[in-house]
Write a protein that holds these residues in place. Structure first.
Motif, mmCIF file in Angstrom:
data_model
loop_
_atom_site.group_PDB
_atom_site.id
_atom_site.type_symbol
_atom_site.label_atom_id
_atom_site.label_comp_id
_atom_site.label_asym_id
_atom_site.label_seq_id
_atom_site.Cartn_x
_atom_site.Cartn_y
_atom_site.Cartn_z
ATOM 1 N N GLY A 114 0.754 -1.323 -0.091
ATOM 2 C CA GLY A 114 0.121 0.364 -0.293
ATOM 3 C C GLY A 114 0.911 1.667 -0.069
ATOM 4 N N GLU A 115 1.847 1.382 0.895
ATOM 5 C CA GLU A 115 2.554 2.271 0.873
ATOM 6 C C GLU A 115 3.059 2.700 -0.556
ATOM 7 O OE1 GLU A 115 5.620 2.890 4.675
ATOM 8 O OE2 GLU A 115 3.726 2.172 5.706
ATOM 9 N N PHE A 116 3.712 1.912 -0.885
ATOM 10 C CA PHE A 116 4.344 1.448 -1.848
ATOM 11 C C PHE A 116 3.820 2.012 -3.163
ATOM 12 C CE2 PHE A 116 6.947 -1.302 -5.665
ATOM 13 C CZ PHE A 116 8.151 0.165 -5.856
ATOM 14 N N GLU A 117 2.331 1.773 -3.479
ATOM 15 C CA GLU A 117 1.596 1.967 -4.573
ATOM 16 C C GLU A 117 1.218 3.795 -4.450
ATOM 17 O OE1 GLU A 117 -3.188 1.846 -4.867
ATOM 18 O OE2 GLU A 117 -2.348 0.766 -3.540
ATOM 19 N N ALA A 118 1.337 4.130 -3.014
ATOM 20 C CA ALA A 118 1.454 5.714 -2.916
ATOM 21 C C ALA A 118 2.071 6.662 -3.317
ATOM 22 C CB ALA A 118 1.529 5.589 -1.617
ATOM 23 N N ALA A 119 3.304 5.493 -3.131
ATOM 24 C CA ALA A 119 4.617 6.717 -4.119
ATOM 25 C C ALA A 119 4.631 6.066 -4.733
ATOM 26 C CB ALA A 119 5.895 5.749 -2.980
ATOM 27 N N ILE A 120 4.134 5.050 -5.072
ATOM 28 C CA ILE A 120 4.140 5.866 -7.358
ATOM 29 C C ILE A 120 3.242 6.391 -7.993
ATOM 30 C CG2 ILE A 120 3.786 3.856 -8.912
ATOM 31 C CD1 ILE A 120 4.980 1.766 -7.718
ATOM 32 N N ARG A 121 2.234 6.381 -7.257
ATOM 33 C CA ARG A 121 1.010 6.733 -7.298
ATOM 34 C C ARG A 121 1.248 9.108 -7.006
ATOM 35 N NH1 ARG A 121 -2.826 5.740 -4.601
ATOM 36 N NH2 ARG A 121 -3.936 4.492 -6.092
ATOM 37 N N THR A 122 2.063 8.474 -6.090
ATOM 38 C CA THR A 122 2.615 10.593 -5.718
ATOM 39 C C THR A 122 3.227 11.192 -7.298
ATOM 40 O OG1 THR A 122 2.152 10.418 -4.462
ATOM 41 C CG2 THR A 122 3.548 11.837 -4.875
ATOM 42 N N VAL A 123 3.774 10.154 -7.658
ATOM 43 C CA VAL A 123 5.540 10.459 -8.256
ATOM 44 C C VAL A 123 4.829 10.854 -10.216
ATOM 45 C CG1 VAL A 123 7.349 9.683 -9.992
ATOM 46 C CG2 VAL A 123 6.972 9.528 -7.251
ATOM 47 N N CYS A 124 4.103 9.634 -10.606
ATOM 48 C CA CYS A 124 3.373 9.771 -11.442
ATOM 49 C C CYS A 124 2.594 9.971 -11.965
ATOM 50 C CB CYS A 124 3.816 7.745 -11.769
ATOM 51 S SG CYS A 124 5.193 7.263 -12.075
ATOM 52 N N GLU A 125 1.413 10.694 -11.189
ATOM 53 C CA GLU A 125 -0.097 10.850 -11.739
ATOM 54 C C GLU A 125 0.334 12.021 -11.999
ATOM 55 O OE1 GLU A 125 -3.249 10.452 -12.370
ATOM 56 O OE2 GLU A 125 -2.359 8.981 -10.988
ATOM 57 N N PRO A 126 0.834 13.050 -11.744
ATOM 58 C CA PRO A 126 1.555 14.926 -12.823
ATOM 59 C C PRO A 126 1.942 14.433 -13.933
ATOM 60 C CG PRO A 126 2.435 14.959 -10.502
ATOM 61 C CD PRO A 126 1.915 13.443 -11.127
ATOM 62 N N ILE A 127 2.696 13.148 -13.883
ATOM 63 C CA ILE A 127 3.110 13.002 -15.592
ATOM 64 C C ILE A 127 2.012 13.186 -16.306
ATOM 65 C CG2 ILE A 127 4.451 11.344 -17.093
ATOM 66 C CD1 ILE A 127 5.938 10.525 -14.554
ATOM 67 N N PHE A 128 0.423 12.491 -15.736
ATOM 68 C CA PHE A 128 0.190 11.734 -16.706
ATOM 69 C C PHE A 128 -1.293 12.714 -16.831
ATOM 70 C CE2 PHE A 128 1.169 6.737 -15.519
ATOM 71 C CZ PHE A 128 1.463 7.018 -17.026
ATOM 72 N N GLU A 129 -1.299 14.162 -16.930
ATOM 73 C CA GLU A 129 -2.194 15.096 -17.053
ATOM 74 C C GLU A 129 -1.373 15.453 -18.081
ATOM 75 O OE1 GLU A 129 -4.264 15.944 -15.120
ATOM 76 O OE2 GLU A 129 -4.115 13.966 -13.565
ATOM 77 N N ARG A 130 -0.108 15.071 -18.975
ATOM 78 C CA ARG A 130 -0.595 15.452 -20.114
ATOM 79 C C ARG A 130 -0.127 14.634 -21.292
ATOM 80 N NH1 ARG A 130 6.019 16.374 -19.797
ATOM 81 N NH2 ARG A 130 5.630 14.717 -18.198
ATOM 82 N N PRO A 131 -0.329 14.768 -22.341
ATOM 83 C CA PRO A 131 -1.504 13.840 -23.576
ATOM 84 C C PRO A 131 -0.236 12.699 -23.707
ATOM 85 C CG PRO A 131 -1.196 16.067 -24.067
ATOM 86 C CD PRO A 131 -0.323 16.053 -23.179
#
Length: 534
Positions: A353-370
């Motif tokens: 769960g902690e690992f998942e949250a860390a990945i989401r925090t780093v990567c979610e902003p990336i996917f805001e772009r096309p």
């Protein structure tokens, strides 16, 4: 003496480019700060260039071995800041050539025949010169045009001396700079040592080249030149000469009418084919090693050379990598985290769960772009950086994969800036995954593994029989121990009965007590005790 001279040259480069400024002095322990403050050049040498530029120029000043180290270091983006990694990637391996007479002497020594007899023509002017070797064009007596690659004379001794110094500096860095352990300098030097020493063996490169050529035999996308094995030794390699435009010469490619979109897409397809079809990939695909055959500009074909560095993938890593990439671009971060644990890339006790949250925090902003604006290679880098915080073990094959993907993607976008790598990669990965679980894929896997299974079957059968025999032997021993225990229990029971009977007799006839010989009674008791233990 030479070692001291080299050390002095390194210290001079550190001073000239003020590499001490790369360290945050205030975060050092007391003796570390004192050491930095006592450096004499801090007070009379100024260099205001950006830190990454200063580091690159210092490596260039130290010569080809350090240039090569910088090139390899630039691939460790999981350890380096982006500005440093990007600047080190600019290092060019253009080195002053060594005299042709030395090249001729090495060829004649290795092959045991004068150059005039080996070749119908040998051009003394080198075609290219790099830190490890240089290349001369030649012609065989059969009429084939070839190139001869020759290792630089004395280069191994120089490399080993420089590597020893790198280890010394790494240990000093760990001692002086508290946070240096996170950068793993000793591990980085060890990786470099293995890579560069492997490149000194041209027989290894020749074998890699032959394998890659076989994998892409009759391919419309990639051509690998033929190796002439009769002319190959550890320090000499002769192969077919290739003709094409350097892939970095974009203006000439466009002027020739090359389909740039197709050329960029084919580069991506070649990479994924090597990784997921062959599990064997060219891991040094920088522009200097890639040319383009434009004999048919509408169907451009890549030409690959310099296969000294290759990567291989185990089937398990290959499967987990494909699953990771597909889950990542579907934003299924939970699956990405779980796959890292299942594959053994991070410790088994990692909190998913902690690992998942860390990945989401780093990567979610990336996917805001096309998607077309997302760097696939940098996404992998960020993913590995997050995993490193969770004590991810270094995976050499993944480091090479990351480096190669960055090269392929960067090159593809130079050729065609609108390249959407994911648009090319996703269908390939999905098709590969479907093939693995389809009846045909399962049948193919059984067919591929059947010979190994059949060959190992007798050994497995023998091991099974030996296991059964050992189990039977253990059962026999257990039965014998049980029987012995039962006999001992019976004897103890009999002794108990005898003692009870004797006690009853003594009570019934107290007059006998006075007549008993107590020594005899004691000896008899000891004898009964030993009898009971047999």
């Amino acid at each position: 003496m030479l070692q001291l001279t080299r050390l002095f040259k390194i210290i001079s480069a550190v001073a000239r480019y003020r590499l001490d400024n790369l360290i945050d002095v205030e975060r050092l322990p007391f003796f570390g700060r004192l050491f930095i403050y006592l450096l004499p050049w801090r007070y009379f040498i100024k260099n205001d260039a950006p830190r990454a530029v200063r580091l690159r120029k210092s490596l260039e000043a130290l010569g080809p071995i350090f240039i090569k180290f910088g090139q390899i270091l630039s691939t460790r983006r999981d350890l380096l800041p982006d500005d440093v990694a990007n600047e080190l990637a600019k290092l060019q391996d253009q080195v002053e050539p060594f005299p042709a007479e030395q090249a001729v002497a090495i060829i004649e020594k290795e092959l045991g025949t004068p150059v005039g007899e080996l070749f119908a023509r040998f051009d003394h002017e080198p075609m290219a010169s790099a830190s490890i070797a240089q290349v001369h064009s030649a012609k065989l007596h059969s009429g084939e045009e070839v190139v001869a690659k020759v290792i630089r004379p004395g280069i191994e001794k120089v490399i080993r001396k420089d590597i020893r110094l790198m280890y010394v500096f790494s240990r000093v860095l760990i001692t002086v700079v508290r946070e240096a352990k996170r950068l793993r300098p000793i591990e980085v030097v060890r990786d470099y040592e293995k890579t560069i020493l492997d490149e000194l063996d041209l027989l290894r490169e020749a074998a890699n080249t032959s394998q890659l050529r076989r994998n892409f035999h009759n391919s419309e996308e990639l051509f690998i030149p033929q190796v002439h094995w009769d002319y190959c030794r550890k320090s000499v390699m002769v192969m077919e000469r290739i003709y094409g435009l350097p892939v970095s010469d974009i203006e000439s490619l466009k002027a020739a009418g090359t389909d740039m979109k197709k050329l960029a897409a084919r580069g991506v397809e070649i990479f994924f084919t090597q990784v997921f079809r062959d599990r064997f990939f060219h891991a040094d695909m920088h522009p200097g090693n890639i040319f383009v055959d434009i004999s048919n500009p509408a169907e451009p074909k890549y030409i690959g050379i310099d296969c000294g560095i290759v990567g291989t993938m185990e089937p398990e890593d290959q499967y987990y990598l494909a699953c990771n990439l597909l889950a990542f671009f579907k934003r299924d971060y939970r699956k990405v985290a779980q796959l890292h644990v299942d594959s053994g890339w991070v410790p088994a006790d990692t909190a998913v769960g902690e690992f998942e949250a860390a990945i989401r925090t780093v990567c979610e902003p990336i996917f805001e772009r096309p998607l077309k604006d997302i760097s696939f290679g940098h996404v992998m880098v960020r993913l590995f950086q997050v995993a490193r915080r969770f004590e991810m073990e270094v995976q050499p094959q993944l480091v090479l994969l990351e480096k190669t993907l960055l090269n392929v993607e960067g090159l593809g976008r130079q050729l065609y800036p609108e390249l959407d790598l994911w648009e090319t990669a996703q269908p390939f990965l999905e098709k590969w995954m479907n093939d693995q679980v389809s009846p045909c894929g399962i049948g193919r896997s059984i067919k591929d593994n059947a010979p190994d299974w059949l060959l190992s079957a007798p050994q497995v059968a023998r091991q099974a029989i030996d296991g059964v025999r050992q189990l039977h032997g253990h059962q026999q021993k257990l039965m014998e121990m049980q029987e012995k225990s039962e006999r001992q229990a019976g004897r103890m029971k009999g002794l108990g009965i005898a003692l009870v009977a004797g006690a009853v007799a003594l009570v019934a006839a107290p007059e006998l007590v006075e007549q008993l010989n107590w020594q005899a009674v004691t000896m008899a008791s000891i004898g009964l005790w030993f009898l009971a233990r047999k």
